[in-house]
Design an enzyme around this catalytic site. Structure first.
Site, PDB file in Angstrom:
ATOM      1  N   TYR A  33      12.998  21.723  24.782  1.00  0.00           N
ATOM      2  CA  TYR A  33      11.634  21.433  24.316  1.00  0.00           C
ATOM      3  C   TYR A  33      10.840  20.981  25.535  1.00  0.00           C
ATOM      4  CZ  TYR A  33      12.928  21.808  19.399  1.00  0.00           C
ATOM      5  OH  TYR A  33      13.330  22.273  18.170  1.00  0.00           O
ATOM      6  N   LYS A  34      10.410  21.966  26.322  1.00  0.00           N
ATOM      7  CA  LYS A  34       9.813  21.665  27.630  1.00  0.00           C
ATOM      8  C   LYS A  34       8.603  20.751  27.501  1.00  0.00           C
ATOM      9  CE  LYS A  34      12.105  24.704  30.475  1.00  0.00           C
ATOM     10  NZ  LYS A  34      13.278  24.624  29.625  1.00  0.00           N
ATOM     11  N   PHE A  35       7.839  20.954  26.444  1.00  0.00           N
ATOM     12  CA  PHE A  35       6.675  20.091  26.232  1.00  0.00           C
ATOM     13  C   PHE A  35       7.062  18.826  25.478  1.00  0.00           C
ATOM     14  CE2 PHE A  35       3.256  18.948  23.134  1.00  0.00           C
ATOM     15  CZ  PHE A  35       2.445  18.266  24.037  1.00  0.00           C
ATOM     16  N   ASN A 164      -4.076  18.736  12.201  1.00  0.00           N
ATOM     17  CA  ASN A 164      -3.851  19.912  11.358  1.00  0.00           C
ATOM     18  C   ASN A 164      -4.591  21.130  11.922  1.00  0.00           C
ATOM     19  OD1 ASN A 164      -2.974  21.410   9.161  1.00  0.00           O
ATOM     20  ND2 ASN A 164      -3.596  19.876   7.654  1.00  0.00           N
ATOM     21  N   PHE A 165      -4.306  22.287  11.355  1.00  0.00           N
ATOM     22  CA  PHE A 165      -5.001  23.547  11.663  1.00  0.00           C
ATOM     23  C   PHE A 165      -4.940  23.924  13.137  1.00  0.00           C
ATOM     24  CE2 PHE A 165      -7.149  21.610   7.926  1.00  0.00           C
ATOM     25  CZ  PHE A 165      -6.677  22.507   6.976  1.00  0.00           C
ATOM     26  N   LEU A 166      -3.816  23.623  13.770  1.00  0.00           N
ATOM     27  CA  LEU A 166      -3.587  24.120  15.133  1.00  0.00           C
ATOM     28  C   LEU A 166      -3.430  25.632  15.046  1.00  0.00           C
ATOM     29  CD1 LEU A 166      -2.643  24.012  18.127  1.00  0.00           C
ATOM     30  CD2 LEU A 166      -0.368  23.403  17.278  1.00  0.00           C
ATOM     31  N   CYS A 167      -4.249  26.336  15.785  1.00  0.00           N
ATOM     32  CA  CYS A 167      -4.198  27.799  15.683  1.00  0.00           C
ATOM     33  C   CYS A 167      -4.609  28.458  16.988  1.00  0.00           C
ATOM     34  CB  CYS A 167      -5.128  28.267  14.553  1.00  0.00           C
ATOM     35  SG  CYS A 167      -5.037  30.042  14.259  1.00  0.00           S
ATOM     36  N   ARG A 176       1.793  28.860  26.477  1.00  0.00           N
ATOM     37  CA  ARG A 176       1.788  27.398  26.649  1.00  0.00           C
ATOM     38  C   ARG A 176       0.396  26.792  26.448  1.00  0.00           C
ATOM     39  NH1 ARG A 176       6.781  26.401  25.896  1.00  0.00           N
ATOM     40  NH2 ARG A 176       6.320  24.270  26.543  1.00  0.00           N
ATOM     41  N   ALA A 178      -0.636  25.847  23.374  1.00  0.00           N
ATOM     42  CA  ALA A 178      -0.505  24.811  22.333  1.00  0.00           C
ATOM     43  C   ALA A 178      -0.345  23.408  22.958  1.00  0.00           C
ATOM     44  CB  ALA A 178       0.641  25.141  21.384  1.00  0.00           C
ATOM     45  N   THR A 200       2.375  17.698  10.168  1.00  0.00           N
ATOM     46  CA  THR A 200       3.476  18.382   9.487  1.00  0.00           C
ATOM     47  C   THR A 200       3.578  19.799  10.046  1.00  0.00           C
ATOM     48  OG1 THR A 200       1.981  19.115   7.740  1.00  0.00           O
ATOM     49  CG2 THR A 200       3.297  17.158   7.281  1.00  0.00           C
ATOM     50  N   LEU A 447      -2.530  18.528   3.900  1.00  0.00           N
ATOM     51  CA  LEU A 447      -3.003  19.842   3.463  1.00  0.00           C
ATOM     52  C   LEU A 447      -2.310  20.947   4.259  1.00  0.00           C
ATOM     53  CD1 LEU A 447      -6.790  19.021   3.300  1.00  0.00           C
ATOM     54  CD2 LEU A 447      -5.047  18.765   1.527  1.00  0.00           C
TER      55      LEU A 447
HETATM   56  C1  MYA Z   1      -2.500   9.805  19.209  1.00  0.00           C
HETATM   57  C2  MYA Z   1      -3.042  11.115  18.878  1.00  0.00           C
HETATM   58  C3  MYA Z   1      -1.980  12.213  18.998  1.00  0.00           C
HETATM   59  C4  MYA Z   1      -2.486  13.553  18.515  1.00  0.00           C
HETATM   60  C5  MYA Z   1      -1.475  14.691  18.680  1.00  0.00           C
HETATM   61  C6  MYA Z   1      -0.244  14.563  17.792  1.00  0.00           C
HETATM   62  C7  MYA Z   1       0.679  15.770  17.906  1.00  0.00           C
HETATM   63  C8  MYA Z   1       0.136  16.962  17.158  1.00  0.00           C
HETATM   64  C9  MYA Z   1       1.061  18.132  17.256  1.00  0.00           C
HETATM   65  C10 MYA Z   1       0.488  19.377  16.627  1.00  0.00           C
HETATM   66  C11 MYA Z   1       0.583  19.377  15.125  1.00  0.00           C
HETATM   67  C12 MYA Z   1       0.095  20.658  14.521  1.00  0.00           C
HETATM   68  C13 MYA Z   1       0.173  20.678  13.015  1.00  0.00           C
HETATM   69  C14 MYA Z   1      -0.191  22.067  12.519  1.00  0.00           C
HETATM   70  O1  MYA Z   1      -1.308  22.472  12.572  1.00  0.00           O
HETATM   71  S1  MYA Z   1       1.114  23.034  11.918  1.00  0.00           S
HETATM   72  C15 MYA Z   1       0.450  24.661  11.837  1.00  0.00           C
HETATM   73  C16 MYA Z   1       0.631  25.377  13.138  1.00  0.00           C
HETATM   74  N1  MYA Z   1      -0.095  26.621  13.154  1.00  0.00           N
HETATM   75  C17 MYA Z   1       0.432  27.810  12.855  1.00  0.00           C
HETATM   76  O2  MYA Z   1       1.595  27.934  12.536  1.00  0.00           O
HETATM   77  C18 MYA Z   1      -0.528  28.983  12.920  1.00  0.00           C
HETATM   78  C19 MYA Z   1       0.049  30.226  13.555  1.00  0.00           C
HETATM   79  N2  MYA Z   1       0.663  29.920  14.849  1.00  0.00           N
HETATM   80  C20 MYA Z   1      -0.049  29.666  15.980  1.00  0.00           C
HETATM   81  O3  MYA Z   1      -1.272  29.655  16.033  1.00  0.00           O
HETATM   82  C21 MYA Z   1       0.769  29.384  17.240  1.00  0.00           C
HETATM   83  O4  MYA Z   1       2.055  29.957  17.101  1.00  0.00           O
HETATM   84  C22 MYA Z   1       0.930  27.865  17.545  1.00  0.00           C
HETATM   85  C23 MYA Z   1      -0.444  27.272  17.865  1.00  0.00           C
HETATM   86  C24 MYA Z   1       1.552  27.104  16.384  1.00  0.00           C
HETATM   87  C25 MYA Z   1       1.833  27.679  18.760  1.00  0.00           C
HETATM   88  O5  MYA Z   1       1.359  28.420  19.835  1.00  0.00           O
HETATM   89  P1  MYA Z   1       2.289  29.444  20.646  1.00  0.00           P
HETATM   90  O6  MYA Z   1       3.205  30.057  19.689  1.00  0.00           O
HETATM   91  O7  MYA Z   1       1.405  30.348  21.438  1.00  0.00           O
HETATM   92  O8  MYA Z   1       3.146  28.504  21.619  1.00  0.00           O
HETATM   93  P2  MYA Z   1       2.750  27.996  23.090  1.00  0.00           P
HETATM   94  O9  MYA Z   1       3.388  28.870  24.112  1.00  0.00           O
HETATM   95  O10 MYA Z   1       1.287  27.805  23.229  1.00  0.00           O
HETATM   96  O11 MYA Z   1       3.446  26.553  23.114  1.00  0.00           O
HETATM   97  C26 MYA Z   1       4.811  26.426  22.875  1.00  0.00           C
HETATM   98  C27 MYA Z   1       5.088  24.957  22.610  1.00  0.00           C
HETATM   99  O12 MYA Z   1       4.399  24.554  21.397  1.00  0.00           O
HETATM  100  C28 MYA Z   1       5.358  24.017  20.498  1.00  0.00           C
HETATM  101  N3  MYA Z   1       4.930  24.306  19.113  1.00  0.00           N
HETATM  102  C29 MYA Z   1       4.987  25.462  18.457  1.00  0.00           C
HETATM  103  N4  MYA Z   1       4.500  25.323  17.213  1.00  0.00           N
HETATM  104  C30 MYA Z   1       4.134  24.040  17.100  1.00  0.00           C
HETATM  105  C31 MYA Z   1       3.575  23.276  16.050  1.00  0.00           C
HETATM  106  N5  MYA Z   1       3.306  23.819  14.849  1.00  0.00           N
HETATM  107  N6  MYA Z   1       3.304  21.995  16.257  1.00  0.00           N
HETATM  108  C32 MYA Z   1       3.571  21.421  17.453  1.00  0.00           C
HETATM  109  N7  MYA Z   1       4.117  22.083  18.488  1.00  0.00           N
HETATM  110  C33 MYA Z   1       4.385  23.388  18.304  1.00  0.00           C
HETATM  111  C34 MYA Z   1       6.658  24.723  20.842  1.00  0.00           C
HETATM  112  O13 MYA Z   1       7.771  24.001  20.338  1.00  0.00           O
HETATM  113  C35 MYA Z   1       6.577  24.732  22.355  1.00  0.00           C
HETATM  114  O14 MYA Z   1       6.859  23.448  22.862  1.00  0.00           O
HETATM  115  P3  MYA Z   1       8.340  23.152  23.490  1.00  0.00           P
HETATM  116  O15 MYA Z   1       9.318  23.649  22.469  1.00  0.00           O
HETATM  117  O16 MYA Z   1       8.425  23.910  24.776  1.00  0.00           O
HETATM  118  O17 MYA Z   1       8.399  21.663  23.699  1.00  0.00           O
END
Ligand code: MYA
Length: 447
Positions: A33-35, A164-167, A176, A178, A200, A447
């Site tokens: 989990y590089k990130f 939420n709604f990360l997209c 990379r 996200a 979630t 949600l």
């Molecule tokens: C204090 C305040 C703090 C606020 C922040 C709190 C944290 C919030 C966290 C976010 C909460 C979101 C809640 C929701 O909205 S969950 C809904 C997520 N959205 C979708 O599923 C929609 C369709 N998918 C996409 O748009 C992309 O595939 C996403 C954007 C999901 C990843 O884009 P992509 O596929 O192009 O990947 P990358 O190359 O950029 O990046 C790869 C890295 O990202 C890690 N990854 C993959 N999916 C998720 C995920 N759902 N939560 C967290 N991390 C995720 C992955 O393990 C890897 O890291 P590591 O394995 O190397 O370590």
């Protein structure tokens, strides 16, 4: 799990839920989990001795004033959801790219009304609606959002955001981006002196504080079957399936009526008493409760089936004894000659004063079965096709009796910068079957 090309209801609901089957395979080694290994989150199998923040104490002044730079072609933007065109851009990004579906036959039918509700609760902040645009064209290609939320994790109040709604646009996947979006929203939130978050995901990341299972209750089995989403089990006829899911035409709870904002004080008191038993809870002010249960002002004059959230209370002699709520998020069906839309309801918050002393689960189970049974009748009458619920809250007390079927999908709950002992998800950790005895400690509904 059924193969995707069969388009069973199981498959569709799994997609709808954005969940994944929870297999050991999905869980990478921590070092991969590089990130996430660089972030303040619990490690898998970490022994937790005390609940609380992970990072050392910081102040907003320690946080950079500017975002990290993006590649040259892209720019950071704050989306203004008060502007119709910007709202539409978020809608279309999510419509096109939120659900992974190889042949794109169905999509969440997000609407401005839905985002008015989901992303603009009292105290919402513009800067938590973060986008990435292509500089030359202005096209929105990525989005992440946060809303303020006061959580209670067991006995501790934790000022937080819900993310939420990360997209990310499909063409920009696996680059990379996200992590960059997550770091940027973290920076913006930290600047407001907030250091914790709840989110979630179906994806397995380090480390879920809880995992719940999706369940679904067909309301219009025939339609689900006709569009090919539901299959006919061997040895059973269509009419038997229709009979199995038949519901009475009217509700049975005396005093059941739609909630109005004026009910908020009583409903909040009931909500607080009922949620006291859970380990992970969202605390509401009265204004927030009105927003979450009665919806934004913009939905108030609409017909019920056009609303995004509906709530009902039970009132006896001026006293509110129960309430339930569900939200509506349909999806569009493409390439189907008979239907272009599937109507889906999701169980939201509920509470009852039955069995509040915790002494007799049978009393609580009976009341909840009757109450949520009425929610099924109400939604069926609104022409909803399927009603989804998680195994969170006290749901495992009534899911089976009300003929909810187990989904294949699981939803993981995560806390950012907060160590917490595991919280039960309403399922047996080994068999993943519903567990009505060791019920969930998750009170919050995301949600
Ligand atoms: C204090 C305040 C703090 C606020 C922040 C709190 C944290 C919030 C966290 C976010 C909460 C979101 C809640 C929701 O909205 S969950 C809904 C997520 N959205 C979708 O599923 C929609 C369709 N998918 C996409 O748009 C992309 O595939 C996403 C954007 C999901 C990843 O884009 P992509 O596929 O192009 O990947 P990358 O190359 O950029 O990046 C790869 C890295 O990202 C890690 N990854 C993959 N999916 C998720 C995920 N759902 N939560 C967290 N991390 C995720 C992955 O393990 C890897 O890291 P590591 O394995 O190397 O370590």
């Amino acid at each position: 799990m059924a193969p995707p090309d069969e388009k069973t209801i199981e498959y569709l609901l799994k997609k709808l839920a954005m969940g994944e089957e929870l297999t050991e395979k999905q869980r990478k080694d921590m070092k991969d989990y590089k990130f996430w290994k660089t972030q303040p989150v619990s490690k898998f199998d970490e022994k937790i001795d005390k609940e609380g923040p992970i990072d050392s104490v910081k102040t907003p002044a320690d946080i950079p004033d500017e975002p990290s730079p993006l590649l040259n072609d892209f720019e950071w933007v704050t989306i203004d959801l008060n502007k119709e065109d910007e709202m539409k851009q978020v809608e279309s990004l999510l419509y096109e790219h939120y659900v992974e579906d190889q042949d794109a036959t169905f999509r969440f039918a997000y609407s401005s009304r839905f985002f008015e509700w989901a992303l603009k609760p009292p105290g919402w902040k513009h800067e938590y609606h973060v986008g990435v645009r292509v500089k030359s064209t202005g096209k929105l290609v990525a989005f992440i959002s946060g809303i303020p939320s006061l959580l209670r994790v067991r006995e501790n109040k934790v000022p937080s955001v819900e993310i939420n709604f990360l997209c990310i646009h499909k063409k920009l996947r696996s680059k990379r981006l996200a992590p960059v979006l997550i770091k940027e929203i973290t920076r913006r939130v930290n600047k407001n002196d907030i250091w914790q978050a709840l989110y979630t995901s179906g994806a397995v990341l380090p480390t879920p504080v809880s995992t719940c299972r999706y369940t679904h209750r067909p309301l219009n089995w025939e339609k689900l079957y006709e569009v090919g989403f539901s299959s006919l089990p061997a040895g059973v006829t269509k009419s038997q399936m229709i009979a199995k899911y038949a519901l009475p035409s009217s509700t049975k709870t005396p005093g059941l009526r739609k909630m109005v904002p004026e009910d908020a004080a009583q409903v909040l008191e009931l909500y607080n008493k009922f949620q006291a038993k859970y380990d992970l809870v969202q605390e509401f002010t009265e204004d927030e409760l009105v927003h979450w249960l009665c919806g934004p002002d913009t939905q108030r004059d609409l017909e019920d089936k056009e609303k995004v959230i509906l709530s009902y209370v039970v009132e006896q002699d001026g006293k509110i004894t129960d309430f339930f709520s569900f939200y509506l998020l349909p999806f569009t069906v493409l390439n189907n000659s008979s239907y272009d839309r599937l109507n889906v309801a999701y169980l939201f918050y509920y509470a009852t004063d039955a069995g509040l002393d915790g002494k007799d689960d049978a009393v609580l189970a009976k009341r909840l079965s009757s109450l949520i049974g009425d929610a099924l009748v109400v939604t069926k009458n609104l022409k909803i096709d399927v009603f989804n619920a998680l195994t969170s809250q006290d749901n495992t007390l009534f899911l089976k009796e009300l003929k909810f079927g187990n989904g294949d999908a699981f939803l993981n709950f995560y806390l950012f910068n907060y160590k917490a002992f595991p919280i039960k998800g309403g399922i047996d950790p080994d068999t993943k079957e519903l567990d009505p005895v060791n019920r969930s400690g998750v009170g919050v509904v995301m949600l």
